[in-house]
Design a protein around this motif. Structure first.
Motif, PDB file in Angstrom:
ATOM      1  N   ARG A 105     -38.520  37.641   6.024  1.00 28.94           N
ATOM      2  CA  ARG A 105     -37.597  36.519   6.199  1.00 28.94           C
ATOM      3  C   ARG A 105     -38.071  35.563   7.295  1.00 28.94           C
ATOM      4  N   THR A 106     -38.884  36.053   8.209  1.00 32.39           N
ATOM      5  CA  THR A 106     -39.360  35.204   9.295  1.00 32.39           C
ATOM      6  C   THR A 106     -40.319  34.124   8.804  1.00 32.39           C
ATOM      7  N   VAL A 107     -40.852  34.296   7.588  1.00 30.26           N
ATOM      8  CA  VAL A 107     -41.741  33.271   7.022  1.00 30.26           C
ATOM      9  C   VAL A 107     -41.121  32.616   5.795  1.00 30.26           C
ATOM     10  N   GLY A 108     -39.800  32.771   5.624  1.00 33.84           N
ATOM     11  CA  GLY A 108     -39.102  32.027   4.588  1.00 33.84           C
ATOM     12  C   GLY A 108     -38.713  32.792   3.348  1.00 33.84           C
ATOM     13  N   ALA A 109     -38.961  34.106   3.309  1.00 28.31           N
ATOM     14  CA  ALA A 109     -38.535  34.881   2.141  1.00 28.31           C
ATOM     15  C   ALA A 109     -37.022  34.808   1.989  1.00 28.31           C
ATOM     16  N   GLY A 110     -36.584  34.529   0.784  1.00 28.78           N
ATOM     17  CA  GLY A 110     -35.158  34.388   0.518  1.00 28.78           C
ATOM     18  C   GLY A 110     -34.627  32.990   0.743  1.00 28.78           C
ATOM     19  N   VAL A 111     -35.476  32.117   1.304  1.00 29.21           N
ATOM     20  CA  VAL A 111     -35.060  30.736   1.577  1.00 29.21           C
ATOM     21  C   VAL A 111     -35.992  29.739   0.901  1.00 29.21           C
ATOM     22  N   THR A 112     -37.293  29.850   1.179  1.00 30.13           N
ATOM     23  CA  THR A 112     -38.252  28.910   0.586  1.00 30.13           C
ATOM     24  C   THR A 112     -39.072  29.534  -0.543  1.00 30.13           C
ATOM     25  N   PHE A 113     -39.044  30.855  -0.637  1.00 32.77           N
ATOM     26  CA  PHE A 113     -39.663  31.546  -1.767  1.00 32.77           C
ATOM     27  C   PHE A 113     -38.941  32.878  -1.956  1.00 32.77           C
ATOM     28  N   SER A 114     -39.128  33.484  -3.122  1.00 38.97           N
ATOM     29  CA  SER A 114     -38.486  34.760  -3.417  1.00 38.97           C
ATOM     30  C   SER A 114     -39.471  35.912  -3.261  1.00 38.97           C
ATOM     31  N   LEU A 115     -38.953  37.059  -2.864  1.00 39.01           N
ATOM     32  CA  LEU A 115     -39.762  38.257  -2.656  1.00 39.01           C
ATOM     33  C   LEU A 115     -39.029  39.465  -3.202  1.00 39.01           C
ATOM     34  N   ALA A 213     -36.738  40.840 -13.178  1.00 37.18           N
ATOM     35  CA  ALA A 213     -35.585  40.065 -13.655  1.00 37.18           C
ATOM     36  C   ALA A 213     -34.948  39.273 -12.516  1.00 37.18           C
ATOM     37  N   GLN A 214     -34.864  39.869 -11.325  1.00 42.83           N
ATOM     38  CA  GLN A 214     -34.300  39.167 -10.170  1.00 42.83           C
ATOM     39  C   GLN A 214     -35.138  37.945  -9.802  1.00 42.83           C
ATOM     40  N   LEU A 215     -36.457  38.100  -9.822  1.00 44.85           N
ATOM     41  CA  LEU A 215     -37.328  36.974  -9.487  1.00 44.85           C
ATOM     42  C   LEU A 215     -37.212  35.862 -10.525  1.00 44.85           C
ATOM     43  N   VAL A 216     -37.166  36.237 -11.779  1.00 48.62           N
ATOM     44  CA  VAL A 216     -36.995  35.234 -12.840  1.00 48.62           C
ATOM     45  C   VAL A 216     -35.686  34.472 -12.645  1.00 48.62           C
ATOM     46  N   ASN A 217     -34.617  35.206 -12.395  1.00 52.57           N
ATOM     47  CA  ASN A 217     -33.315  34.554 -12.204  1.00 52.57           C
ATOM     48  C   ASN A 217     -33.313  33.673 -10.961  1.00 52.57           C
ATOM     49  N   ALA A 218     -33.974  34.125  -9.896  1.00 52.98           N
ATOM     50  CA  ALA A 218     -34.016  33.335  -8.659  1.00 52.98           C
ATOM     51  C   ALA A 218     -34.689  31.989  -8.893  1.00 52.98           C
ATOM     52  N   ILE A 219     -35.790  31.987  -9.630  1.00 51.65           N
ATOM     53  CA  ILE A 219     -36.490  30.733  -9.889  1.00 51.65           C
ATOM     54  C   ILE A 219     -35.690  29.855 -10.840  1.00 51.65           C
ATOM     55  N   ARG A 220     -35.088  30.451 -11.840  1.00 50.90           N
ATOM     56  CA  ARG A 220     -34.301  29.661 -12.797  1.00 50.90           C
ATOM     57  C   ARG A 220     -33.093  29.003 -12.149  1.00 50.90           C
ATOM     58  N   THR A 221     -32.469  29.714 -11.220  1.00 52.52           N
ATOM     59  CA  THR A 221     -31.254  29.194 -10.603  1.00 52.52           C
ATOM     60  C   THR A 221     -31.520  28.411  -9.322  1.00 52.52           C
ATOM     61  N   GLY A 222     -32.738  28.534  -8.785  1.00 52.71           N
ATOM     62  CA  GLY A 222     -33.034  27.893  -7.514  1.00 52.71           C
ATOM     63  C   GLY A 222     -32.424  28.599  -6.322  1.00 52.71           C
ATOM     64  N   GLN A 223     -31.967  29.849  -6.526  1.00 50.46           N
ATOM     65  CA  GLN A 223     -31.368  30.632  -5.451  1.00 50.46           C
ATOM     66  C   GLN A 223     -32.333  31.759  -5.063  1.00 50.46           C
ATOM     67  N   HIS A 224     -33.158  31.507  -4.044  1.00 50.17           N
ATOM     68  CA  HIS A 224     -34.188  32.469  -3.667  1.00 50.17           C
ATOM     69  C   HIS A 224     -33.600  33.779  -3.154  1.00 50.17           C
ATOM     70  N   VAL A 225     -34.349  34.876  -3.365  1.00 55.65           N
ATOM     71  CA  VAL A 225     -33.922  36.192  -2.938  1.00 55.65           C
ATOM     72  C   VAL A 225     -35.052  36.865  -2.164  1.00 55.65           C
ATOM     73  N   ALA A 226     -34.674  37.810  -1.305  1.00 55.83           N
ATOM     74  CA  ALA A 226     -35.604  38.755  -0.682  1.00 55.83           C
ATOM     75  C   ALA A 226     -34.995  40.115  -0.941  1.00 55.83           C
ATOM     76  N   THR A 227     -35.493  40.813  -1.966  1.00 57.59           N
ATOM     77  CA  THR A 227     -34.791  41.975  -2.491  1.00 57.59           C
ATOM     78  C   THR A 227     -35.627  43.243  -2.415  1.00 57.59           C
ATOM     79  N   PRO A 228     -35.085  44.290  -1.775  1.00 59.36           N
ATOM     80  CA  PRO A 228     -35.796  45.567  -1.696  1.00 59.36           C
ATOM     81  C   PRO A 228     -35.516  46.429  -2.915  1.00 59.36           C
TER      82      PRO A 228
END
Length: 228
Positions: A105-115, A213-228
Motif C-alpha cells: 500500500r505504501t506504493v499505491g496498491a489498492g489506490v493506483t493499481f490492484s494487487l 476474478a477480483q482483479l478483473v472486477n477491480a479493473i472493470r469497475t475502476g475500484q482498485h484492490v489490495a487483496t490477500p
C-alpha cells in the motif's frame, strides 16, 4: 471502456515463469477479461526471502518497477506456500499475504493499481497431484516427451499430503520431474481440463481463481484492490 490494462505476474522461479502465464491466461479467458486485462511480464522473485526480512525493501522496489510498465493496472503474486518461517515466525500463508498487501500500500496498491497475493498450498505441484489421472499417459507438449505414467491416480488432499509434492510428482513421471522444463508443459495439459483440480476443492487453487476474478472486477469497475 478504456483500453485494457496490463497484468504483471510475480512468480518464484523460471519454471513458474513458463507455467503461471499459461494458467492465468486460461482463467482470464474464462472471465472473458480481454476487455479489461492483458498479460504482461513475469517478474521472477527467487523466493520469499528475497523480498522480506533484511530484503524487505526489494518488495516495494519490484512493485515500483512493475507499475512503471506502460498501462499497468494490476499485479498478481503467486508463490509456493512451503516456507517454515517468515521473518522468524511460523509461516502462515494468509498472514504473510496480508502483510505483503499492507506493505504494498505504501506504493499505491489498492489506490493506483490492484494487487492480489496468492500462495499455492504447499506447492504449485500440489495442483498437478490433484489432477494426475487426467495427466496420465499424455506426452508433454510441444515435443511429446514422456510425462505422467499411464495409470497414475490423483492424490487425495494433495495440499497437505505428501509434504514433498515435487518429489511425489517426480515418482509418477516416467523421466522424473524437473521444474524448469516440466512445469510449463504440465500446466499446458492441466488447463485443457481444469475440472479435476476444481473437483478436489483445493483452497489455494480456489483462492487463485478468486484472486483473478477480483482483479478483473477491480479493473472493470475502476475500484482498485489490495487483496490477500
Amino acid at each position: 471502456m478504456s483500453a485494457p490494462k496490463r497484468l504483471v505476474l510475480f512468480v518464484e522461479g523460471q519454471g513458474d515463469a513458463d507455467a503461471v502465464p499459461t494458467l492465468v491466461a486460461r482463467l482470464l479467458e474464462e472471465q472473458n477479461a480481454s476487455d479489461c486485462l492483458f498479460l504482461g511480464e513475469s517478474f521472477i522473485l527467487h523466493g520469499l526471502q528475497k523480498i522480506t526480512g533484511k530484503n524487505v525493501a526489494e518488495w516495494t522496489k519490484k512493485l515500483r518497477a512493475a507499475i512503471k510498465r506502460s498501462n499497468t493496472g494490476a499485479v498478481l503474486f503467486l508463490m509456493d506456500g512451503d516456507p517454515d518461517k517468515f521473518e522468524g515466525k511460523p509461516f502462515c500463508a494468509a498472514t504473510v499475504a496480508k502483510e505483503l498487501c499492507n506493505r504494498a500500500r505504501t506504493v499505491g496498491a489498492g489506490v493506483t493499481f490492484s494487487l492480489a497475493c496468492v500462495f499455492a498450498c504447499k506447492e504449485y505441484e500440489s495442483w498437478f497431484l490433484a489432477s494426475l489421472h487426467t495427466l496420465a499417459g499424455k506426452p508433454l507438449p510441444p515435443d511429446q516427451r514422456p510425462g505422467v505414467r499411464a495409470g497414475a491416480q490423483s492424490v487425495p488432499d494433495s495440499e497437505n499430503t505428501p509434504r514433498d509434492a515435487k518429489g511425489e510428482l517426480g515418482r509418477n513421471m516416467l523421466s522424473g520431474y524437473k521444474q524448469t522444463t516440466d512445469q510449463g508443459p504440465l500446466t499446458r495439459l492441466l488447463v485443457a481440463d481444469l475440472s479435476a483440480v476444481r473437483a478436489a476443492k483445493l483452497r489455494s487453487f480456489a483462492r487463485l481463481e478468486h484472486a483473478v476474478a477480483q482483479l478483473v472486477n477491480a479493473i472493470r469497475t475502476g475500484q482498485h484492490v489490495a487483496t490477500p
